[in-house]
Design a protein around this motif. Structure first.
Motif, PDB file in Angstrom:
ATOM      1  N   SER A   1      -2.406   5.205   1.505  1.00 54.46           N
ATOM      2  CA  SER A   1      -2.420   3.736   1.381  1.00 54.46           C
ATOM      3  C   SER A   1      -3.233   3.342   0.155  1.00 54.46           C
ATOM      4  N   GLY A   2      -2.834   2.227  -0.475  1.00 57.13           N
ATOM      5  CA  GLY A   2      -3.531   1.792  -1.697  1.00 57.13           C
ATOM      6  C   GLY A   2      -3.396   2.806  -2.804  1.00 57.13           C
ATOM      7  N   ALA A   3      -2.183   3.324  -2.978  1.00 57.39           N
ATOM      8  CA  ALA A   3      -1.977   4.509  -3.836  1.00 57.39           C
ATOM      9  C   ALA A   3      -2.246   4.264  -5.313  1.00 57.39           C
ATOM     10  N   ASN A   4      -2.319   2.992  -5.735  1.00 54.92           N
ATOM     11  CA  ASN A   4      -2.571   2.752  -7.160  1.00 54.92           C
ATOM     12  C   ASN A   4      -4.051   2.596  -7.474  1.00 54.92           C
ATOM     13  N   GLY A   5      -4.928   2.807  -6.501  1.00 54.14           N
ATOM     14  CA  GLY A   5      -6.372   2.745  -6.754  1.00 54.14           C
ATOM     15  C   GLY A   5      -6.855   3.914  -7.604  1.00 54.14           C
TER      16      GLY A   5
ATOM     17  N   ASN B   1       5.658   9.965 -12.347  1.00 56.72           N
ATOM     18  CA  ASN B   1       6.838  10.674 -12.840  1.00 56.72           C
ATOM     19  C   ASN B   1       7.088  11.998 -12.108  1.00 56.72           C
ATOM     20  N   ASN B   2       7.212  11.914 -10.781  1.00 56.02           N
ATOM     21  CA  ASN B   2       7.437  13.115  -9.960  1.00 56.02           C
ATOM     22  C   ASN B   2       8.360  12.735  -8.798  1.00 56.02           C
ATOM     23  N   ASP B   3       9.432  13.502  -8.625  1.00 57.06           N
ATOM     24  CA  ASP B   3      10.426  13.199  -7.574  1.00 57.06           C
ATOM     25  C   ASP B   3       9.841  13.223  -6.176  1.00 57.06           C
ATOM     26  N   LYS B   4       8.720  13.917  -6.009  1.00 58.34           N
ATOM     27  CA  LYS B   4       8.136  14.022  -4.660  1.00 58.34           C
ATOM     28  C   LYS B   4       7.261  12.823  -4.306  1.00 58.34           C
ATOM     29  N   PHE B   5       7.209  11.831  -5.210  1.00 59.41           N
ATOM     30  CA  PHE B   5       6.442  10.618  -4.925  1.00 59.41           C
ATOM     31  C   PHE B   5       7.386   9.441  -4.707  1.00 59.41           C
ATOM     32  N   SER B   6       7.155   8.704  -3.621  1.00 63.33           N
ATOM     33  CA  SER B   6       7.877   7.442  -3.394  1.00 63.33           C
ATOM     34  C   SER B   6       6.867   6.417  -2.887  1.00 63.33           C
ATOM     35  N   TYR B   7       7.260   5.156  -2.862  1.00 62.38           N
ATOM     36  CA  TYR B   7       6.290   4.147  -2.420  1.00 62.38           C
ATOM     37  C   TYR B   7       6.903   3.152  -1.443  1.00 62.38           C
ATOM     38  N   GLU B   8       6.038   2.519  -0.666  1.00 68.99           N
ATOM     39  CA  GLU B   8       6.398   1.420   0.221  1.00 68.99           C
ATOM     40  C   GLU B   8       5.515   0.222  -0.145  1.00 68.99           C
ATOM     41  N   VAL B   9       6.065  -0.985  -0.028  1.00 70.78           N
ATOM     42  CA  VAL B   9       5.284  -2.186  -0.311  1.00 70.78           C
ATOM     43  C   VAL B   9       4.643  -2.689   0.988  1.00 70.78           C
ATOM     44  N   VAL B  10       3.312  -2.746   0.990  1.00 67.59           N
ATOM     45  CA  VAL B  10       2.560  -3.342   2.113  1.00 67.59           C
ATOM     46  C   VAL B  10       1.743  -4.474   1.488  1.00 67.59           C
ATOM     47  N   PRO B  11       2.286  -5.713   1.526  1.00 65.36           N
ATOM     48  CA  PRO B  11       1.681  -6.793   0.741  1.00 65.36           C
ATOM     49  C   PRO B  11       0.279  -7.189   1.207  1.00 65.36           C
ATOM     50  N   SER B  12       0.006  -7.093   2.504  1.00 65.22           N
ATOM     51  CA  SER B  12      -1.303  -7.519   2.996  1.00 65.22           C
ATOM     52  C   SER B  12      -1.836  -6.512   3.997  1.00 65.22           C
ATOM     53  N   LEU B  13      -3.100  -6.129   3.826  1.00 64.75           N
ATOM     54  CA  LEU B  13      -3.710  -5.178   4.772  1.00 64.75           C
ATOM     55  C   LEU B  13      -4.003  -5.841   6.109  1.00 64.75           C
ATOM     56  N   THR B  14      -4.236  -7.164   6.065  1.00 63.38           N
ATOM     57  CA  THR B  14      -4.804  -7.824   7.243  1.00 63.38           C
ATOM     58  C   THR B  14      -3.757  -8.371   8.210  1.00 63.38           C
ATOM     59  N   GLU B  15      -2.516  -8.507   7.769  1.00 68.36           N
ATOM     60  CA  GLU B  15      -1.507  -9.019   8.697  1.00 68.36           C
ATOM     61  C   GLU B  15      -1.290  -8.022   9.816  1.00 68.36           C
ATOM     62  N   LYS B  16      -1.187  -8.553  11.025  1.00 71.97           N
ATOM     63  CA  LYS B  16      -0.956  -7.657  12.164  1.00 71.97           C
ATOM     64  C   LYS B  16       0.322  -6.873  11.935  1.00 71.97           C
ATOM     65  N   GLY B  17       0.298  -5.584  12.217  1.00 74.96           N
ATOM     66  CA  GLY B  17       1.497  -4.777  12.013  1.00 74.96           C
ATOM     67  C   GLY B  17       1.765  -4.461  10.549  1.00 74.96           C
ATOM     68  N   ALA B  18       0.738  -4.618   9.683  1.00 65.23           N
ATOM     69  CA  ALA B  18       0.909  -4.444   8.230  1.00 65.23           C
ATOM     70  C   ALA B  18       1.605  -3.139   7.863  1.00 65.23           C
ATOM     71  N   PHE B  19       1.244  -2.051   8.550  1.00 64.16           N
ATOM     72  CA  PHE B  19       1.774  -0.726   8.169  1.00 64.16           C
ATOM     73  C   PHE B  19       2.933  -0.257   9.064  1.00 64.16           C
ATOM     74  N   ASP B  20       3.306  -1.076  10.054  1.00 59.31           N
ATOM     75  CA  ASP B  20       4.290  -0.616  11.055  1.00 59.31           C
ATOM     76  C   ASP B  20       5.597  -0.142  10.422  1.00 59.31           C
ATOM     77  N   ASP B  21       6.187  -1.003   9.575  1.00 62.73           N
ATOM     78  CA  ASP B  21       7.492  -0.661   8.996  1.00 62.73           C
ATOM     79  C   ASP B  21       7.410   0.574   8.100  1.00 62.73           C
ATOM     80  N   ALA B  22       6.348   0.639   7.312  1.00 66.22           N
ATOM     81  CA  ALA B  22       6.182   1.781   6.396  1.00 66.22           C
ATOM     82  C   ALA B  22       6.100   3.087   7.185  1.00 66.22           C
ATOM     83  N   ILE B  23       5.384   3.075   8.301  1.00 64.63           N
ATOM     84  CA  ILE B  23       5.244   4.293   9.117  1.00 64.63           C
ATOM     85  C   ILE B  23       6.581   4.627   9.804  1.00 64.63           C
TER      86      ILE B  23
END
Length: 334
Positions: free
Chosen positions: A9-13, A48-70
Motif C-alpha cells: 500500500s502507498g507504493a509510490n512513497g 518498468n517491470n511486467d511483474k508490477f501492477s497497481y490498484e487505485v485506493v483514493p482514500s485510506l480512511t473511507e470504510k472498506g478502502a482496501f476491500d475491492d483491491a484485495i
C-alpha cells in the motif's frame, strides 16, 4: 526465485518504492496501491517491470478502502502496509494526520481478514517515533529498545503537527495490535520502525524540490553555502535500502512474527554530514564542519539498543558515510 505475490500500500512513497524494487529483484510479483491513476501510471513507467501492477485506493480512511483491491487479487499472500500521511503543514491535525494513520491501518487489516483469507503475513510500516520519547519526554540517560513506547497521549498529539505525527504512528500501531487481539485473524503481523531515513530515491529523481521529509535533512546541508552556519542538530539514521530489506525479512522470517523491528544504524550531526560531503565532493560549497562540537551536540540524540532487531535481520546496516554519499551523488546528478 519465488512466485509469491505481495501487496504494497502507498507504493509510490519513498520507502515503498525501494521495497517494490527489492521485491521485484527477488522475483516477487507486486501489486501496489496509489491514490490516483496518474500516480499509478507514473510509478509504472518508473518501475518498468511486467511483474508490477497497481490498484487505485483514493482514500485510506473511507470504510472498506482496501476491500475491492484485495478482492481483485486472490493471488496475494503478503500485505505490506506502508501508506500513512507525513505532513507538517496541515491545518487539522486529527483529521489530516492522526485519523488517516489509524483508520487506514484498521481498514487494511479488515479488508485482509474479510477478503484475503489467503494472506498469511502482514507488515506495517510504523516509525521509531512510537518508541522514542521526544520534547518533554526526551530522556538523555535512557537506552531505548524494542519494548519502549513514546508516552505521548492522544490529546497531546493534537497540540502541534510534530506531536500529531508521533501520536499517529503510536496509535496506528496500537490499533493494529488491538485488531489482532480482538479479531484473531489468520495472518501474522510484524512492524518496521525506522528512525530518520536517508539514502537515494529508488528510481530517478524527477523533482529535487520535493524530496521526502528525512532526505531533506541531507538536502538542507547540501543547500548551505560556505558562509552559512551549520545548525546544531543530532539524531539517529538508517539507510532506506536497509529499511526496504527489513520489510522483506519481516515477512520471510518466522522470527519476525509479532516483533517490532527497530531500525537505527548510527547517530549523526549536521556537522558530520557536512564533513562527509566536503571530503567526498571536493567541488562542494557546503560550510566547513566543526567535528569538535559533535560530542556536545550528540547529547541531544537518543541512546538506542536494537540488538534484538539486528539479530533477526542478520545483515550489517549501511554507514552514514555511504548513505550520505549516495544521496548527494543522486541530488547532484538530478
Amino acid at each position: 526465485m519465488t512466485s509469491t505475490s505481495v501487496f504494497v500500500s502507498g507504493a509510490n512513497g519513498y520507502i515503498a518504492q525501494h521495497v517494490v524494487k527489492q521485491l521485484l529483484a527477488k522475483g516477487y510479483s507486486v501489486v501496489g496501491s496509489v491514490r490516483s491513476e496518474a500516480k499509478g501510471e507514473e510509478l509504472k513507467s518508473l518501475i518498468n517491470n511486467d511483474k508490477f501492477s497497481y490498484e487505485v485506493v483514493p482514500s485510506l480512511t473511507e470504510k472498506g478502502a482496501f476491500d475491492d483491491a484485495i478482492k481483485k487479487h486472490p493471488e496475494v499472500t503478503v500485505f505490506l502496509h506502508t501508506a500513512s500521511p507525513v505532513s507538517f503543514s496541515i491545518k487539522d491535525i486529527e483529521n489530516d494526520l492522526v485519523k488517516p494513520a489509524i483508520e487506514g491501518t484498521v481498514n487494511a487489516l479488515s479488508a485482509i481478514k474479510n477478503y484475503g483469507p489467503q494472506i498469511t503475513r502482514v507488515v506495517v510500516t510504523s516509525s521509531a517515533v512510537s518508541i522514542l520519547g521526544f520534547g518533554p519526554y526526551f530522556d538523555s540517560d535512557k537506552i531505548y529498545n524494542e519494548d519502549d513506547w513514546n508516552p505521548i497521549t492522544y490529546e497531546e498529539g493534537l497540540t502541534n503537527p510534530h506531536f500529531g505525527y508521533f501520536s499517529s504512528k503510536k496509535f496506528a500501531e496500537l490499533a493494529a495490535n488491538d485488531f489482532v487481539a480482538k479479531e484473531n485473524p489468520k495472518f501474522n503481523i510484524s512492524f518496521v520502525q525506522p528512525v530518520y531515513v536517508f539514502g537515494p530515491q529508488a528510481y530517478a529523481v524527477k523533482d529535487k524540490a520535493n524530496l521526502n521529509f528525512s532526505s531533506e535533512i541531507v538536502n538542507r546541508v547540501v543547500k548551505l553555502s560556505k558562509d552559512d552556519k551549520i545548525p546544531e542538530e543530532a539524531a539517529e539514521f538508517i539507510d532506506v535500502r536497509d529499511v526496504a530489506r527489513a520489510h522483506i525479512i519481516a515477512f520471510e522470517s518466522d522470527e519476525a512474527i509479532s516483533k517490532r523491528l527497530f531500525l537505527a544504524a548510527e547517530t549523526y550531526t549536521l556537522d558530520s554530514i557536512a564533513d562527509i560531503i566536503n571530503r567526498r565532493f571536493p567541488q562542494s560549497t557546503v560550510p566547513k564542519a566543526d567535528l569538535s562540537k559533535n560530542a556536545e551536540i550528540l547529547k541531544t540524540a537518543h541512546k538506542i539498543d536494537n540488538s534484538r532487531t539486528r539479530k533477526i535481520l542478520g545483515f550489517e546496516f549501511k554507514t552514514l558515510e555511504e548513505s550520505v554519499y549516495d544521496t548527494v551523488e543522486q541530488i547532484n546528478n538530478a
